[in-house]
Scaffold this active site. Structure first.
Site, PDB file in Angstrom:
ATOM      1  N   GLU A   1      -6.380  97.526 123.154  1.00 25.66           N
ATOM      2  CA  GLU A   1      -5.685  96.441 122.466  1.00 25.66           C
ATOM      3  C   GLU A   1      -6.495  95.848 121.313  1.00 25.66           C
ATOM      4  O   GLU A   1      -5.941  95.179 120.448  1.00 25.66           O
ATOM      5  CB  GLU A   1      -5.257  95.341 123.433  1.00 25.66           C
ATOM      6  CG  GLU A   1      -6.314  94.360 123.867  1.00 25.66           C
ATOM      7  CD  GLU A   1      -5.683  93.122 124.544  1.00 25.66           C
ATOM      8  OE1 GLU A   1      -6.252  92.040 124.359  1.00 25.66           O
ATOM      9  OE2 GLU A   1      -4.671  93.243 125.245  1.00 25.66           O
TER      10      GLU A   1
ATOM     11  N   HIS B   1      -6.421  97.744 128.260  1.00 27.33           N
ATOM     12  CA  HIS B   1      -7.855  97.582 128.496  1.00 27.33           C
ATOM     13  C   HIS B   1      -8.540  98.863 128.951  1.00 27.33           C
ATOM     14  O   HIS B   1      -9.608  98.821 129.555  1.00 27.33           O
ATOM     15  CB  HIS B   1      -8.081  96.429 129.477  1.00 27.33           C
ATOM     16  CG  HIS B   1      -7.581  95.135 128.932  1.00 27.33           C
ATOM     17  ND1 HIS B   1      -8.234  94.443 127.938  1.00 27.33           N
ATOM     18  CD2 HIS B   1      -6.442  94.449 129.183  1.00 27.33           C
ATOM     19  CE1 HIS B   1      -7.524  93.369 127.618  1.00 27.33           C
ATOM     20  NE2 HIS B   1      -6.441  93.348 128.360  1.00 27.33           N
TER      21      HIS B   1
ATOM     22  N   CYS C   1     -10.795  90.371 126.718  1.00 30.78           N
ATOM     23  CA  CYS C   1     -11.094  90.428 128.156  1.00 30.78           C
ATOM     24  C   CYS C   1     -12.587  90.275 128.428  1.00 30.78           C
ATOM     25  O   CYS C   1     -13.006  90.170 129.576  1.00 30.78           O
ATOM     26  CB  CYS C   1     -10.588  91.742 128.762  1.00 30.78           C
ATOM     27  SG  CYS C   1     -11.553  93.202 128.303  1.00 30.78           S
TER      28      CYS C   1
ATOM     29  N   GLY D   1      -1.848  91.141 121.793  1.00 33.00           N
ATOM     30  CA  GLY D   1      -2.592  92.141 122.552  1.00 33.00           C
ATOM     31  C   GLY D   1      -1.703  93.340 122.806  1.00 33.00           C
ATOM     32  O   GLY D   1      -0.682  93.530 122.130  1.00 33.00           O
TER      33      GLY D   1
ATOM     34  N   ASN E   1       4.368  89.257 134.380  1.00 31.46           N
ATOM     35  CA  ASN E   1       3.917  89.061 132.998  1.00 31.46           C
ATOM     36  C   ASN E   1       4.964  89.573 132.013  1.00 31.46           C
ATOM     37  O   ASN E   1       5.973  90.167 132.389  1.00 31.46           O
ATOM     38  CB  ASN E   1       2.546  89.721 132.762  1.00 31.46           C
ATOM     39  CG  ASN E   1       2.573  91.228 132.937  1.00 31.46           C
ATOM     40  OD1 ASN E   1       3.572  91.892 132.664  1.00 31.46           O
ATOM     41  ND2 ASN E   1       1.471  91.789 133.386  1.00 31.46           N
ATOM     42  N   ASP E   2       4.731  89.345 130.738  1.00 21.42           N
ATOM     43  CA  ASP E   2       5.745  89.667 129.730  1.00 21.42           C
ATOM     44  C   ASP E   2       6.025  91.159 129.639  1.00 21.42           C
ATOM     45  O   ASP E   2       7.174  91.570 129.432  1.00 21.42           O
ATOM     46  CB  ASP E   2       5.339  89.109 128.368  1.00 21.42           C
ATOM     47  CG  ASP E   2       3.984  89.617 127.889  1.00 21.42           C
ATOM     48  OD1 ASP E   2       3.225  90.176 128.702  1.00 21.42           O
ATOM     49  OD2 ASP E   2       3.668  89.425 126.698  1.00 21.42           O
TER      50      ASP E   2
ATOM     51  N   GLU F   1      -2.497  97.307 133.213  1.00 23.80           N
ATOM     52  CA  GLU F   1      -3.263  96.725 132.100  1.00 23.80           C
ATOM     53  C   GLU F   1      -3.802  97.840 131.199  1.00 23.80           C
ATOM     54  O   GLU F   1      -5.010  98.011 131.029  1.00 23.80           O
ATOM     55  CB  GLU F   1      -4.405  95.863 132.639  1.00 23.80           C
ATOM     56  CG  GLU F   1      -3.954  94.594 133.328  1.00 23.80           C
ATOM     57  CD  GLU F   1      -3.320  93.600 132.357  1.00 23.80           C
ATOM     58  OE1 GLU F   1      -3.577  93.702 131.144  1.00 23.80           O
ATOM     59  OE2 GLU F   1      -2.551  92.741 132.825  1.00 23.80           O
TER      60      GLU F   1
END
Length: 335
Positions: free
Chosen positions: A99, A78, A92, A54, A25-26, A75
């Site tokens: 976020e 979250h 989510c 986010g 992922n980024d 993550e």
């Protein structure tokens, strides 16, 4: 449910046979990019926090990105910073996530809540929610707008408190803020740093650097992705030539930095370090001789090396990066 799951990497490989393909992922790509090209050069323990639509995170420990058992670790956007029953809705599907407060979207929501609570004049009130962008807050805050300044303070408080907890579990050398919201500079860095230190466990106070990205605006996604794929290429080359079964653990082969042809500086003292055990069946002297043939120096018992490990060190000042890649492949071939 099965229609939502597909093997993207395998599909791409099928169209480009013989090509190395990896996916991440980024935030993870940004972390790898910072480690190789940015402000985390020379660091083995750090966290990148991406503050965009986010909040994402890439966590590096002992020189390796943490993926978890299924690839979804990190993550941090979250975690709960508010009630799971009454906090802000998050994308989510839950409530109260970090976020929803500390992101470009989150600070926009904060600004509109403050406009409802505060009676002061503000040019921000003239823009409807659908046309409001987070960058407007930076412009307004620099002009002294009270609502904009409070939005950054509140966002920094939420983020700083969360980062203090992150430090307690990861003990990083630095936390790097990356993304659109981080471009606000001191408007977000100052309150975040203050609240992070204020709520930090005493053991960690004044030890963790809060830094801006060193690759922002330099096509970070491509830089991070290129570093990731180069790591995969090196691993494949070495694992294909070394009898991995002879190692106590596959993880005994560690990379404390990843090299790419375009890269201008590497680990401490201008050298690239690869940590690995001497392959079983080879004496240290034999292994050292193989490395020496290819201008790689094998050092044992160094302060940089872990107990029981040897260090392969290549000095950039003596040979080009391109030659170092050839040398590593040549050692792999001979092993």
């Amino acid at each position: 449910e099965s229609r939502r799951m597909f093997h993207f990497v395998d599909d791409i490989k099928a169209y480009f046979p013989g090509t190395d393909v990896a996916i991440t992922n980024d935030a993870n790509a940004a972390a790898i990019g910072e480690m190789v090209f940015g402000n985390a050069k020379g660091m083995k323990d750090f966290v990148v926090i991406t503050l965009g639509t986010g909040l994402g995170s890439g966590i590096v420990s002992n020189g390796e990105l943490i993926y978890g058992h299924d690839g979804f670790a990190g993550e941090y956007g979250h975690i709960a910073v508010d009630s799971r029953s009454t906090g802000r809705d998050c994308g989510c599907g839950r409530k109260g996530c970090l976020e929803a407060y500390a992101s470009a979207t989150g600070i926009k929501r904060t600004a509109f809540e403050l406009m409802a609570k505060m009676s002061c004049d503000s040019d921000l009130r003239d823009t409807p929610y659908s046309k409001f962008e987070a960058v407007m807050l930076s412009t307004a805050a620099k002009k002294g707008d009270a609502i904009a300044k409070e939005a950054f303070r509140y966002t920094g408080e939420i983020l700083g408190n969360a980062l203090a907890d992150l430090v307690a579990t990861t003990s990083p050398e630095a936390i790097i803020l990356f993304g659109g919201l981080a471009k606000a500079g001191e408007l977000i860095f100052e309150p975040t740093k203050w609240y992070m230190e204020e709520n930090m466990m005493g053991t960690f106070k004044n030890k963790v650097k809060l830094l801006p990205s060193g690759i922002e605006g330099k096509n970070a996604a491509i830089l991070g992705s290129s570093a990731l794929i180069w790591q995969k290429v090196i691993e494949k080359a070495i694992y294909a030539k070394v009898d991995v079964a002879n190692y106590e653990n596959r993880r005994n082969l560690l990379y404390s930095n990843i090299v790419d042809a375009g890269f201008d500086a590497v680990k401490p003292n201008g050298a690239l370090y690869i940590f690995m055990n001497t392959p079983k069946g080879l004496e240290d002297g034999e292994f050292a001789a193989i490395c020496a043939k290819h201008n790689l120096l094998l050092v044992k018992g160094s302060s940089f090396a872990r107990p029981g490990y040897c260090r392969l060190a290549f000095c950039v000042s003596e040979t080009s990066i391109r030659n170092s890649r050839k040398a590593f492949f040549a050692v792999a071939e001979e092993l």
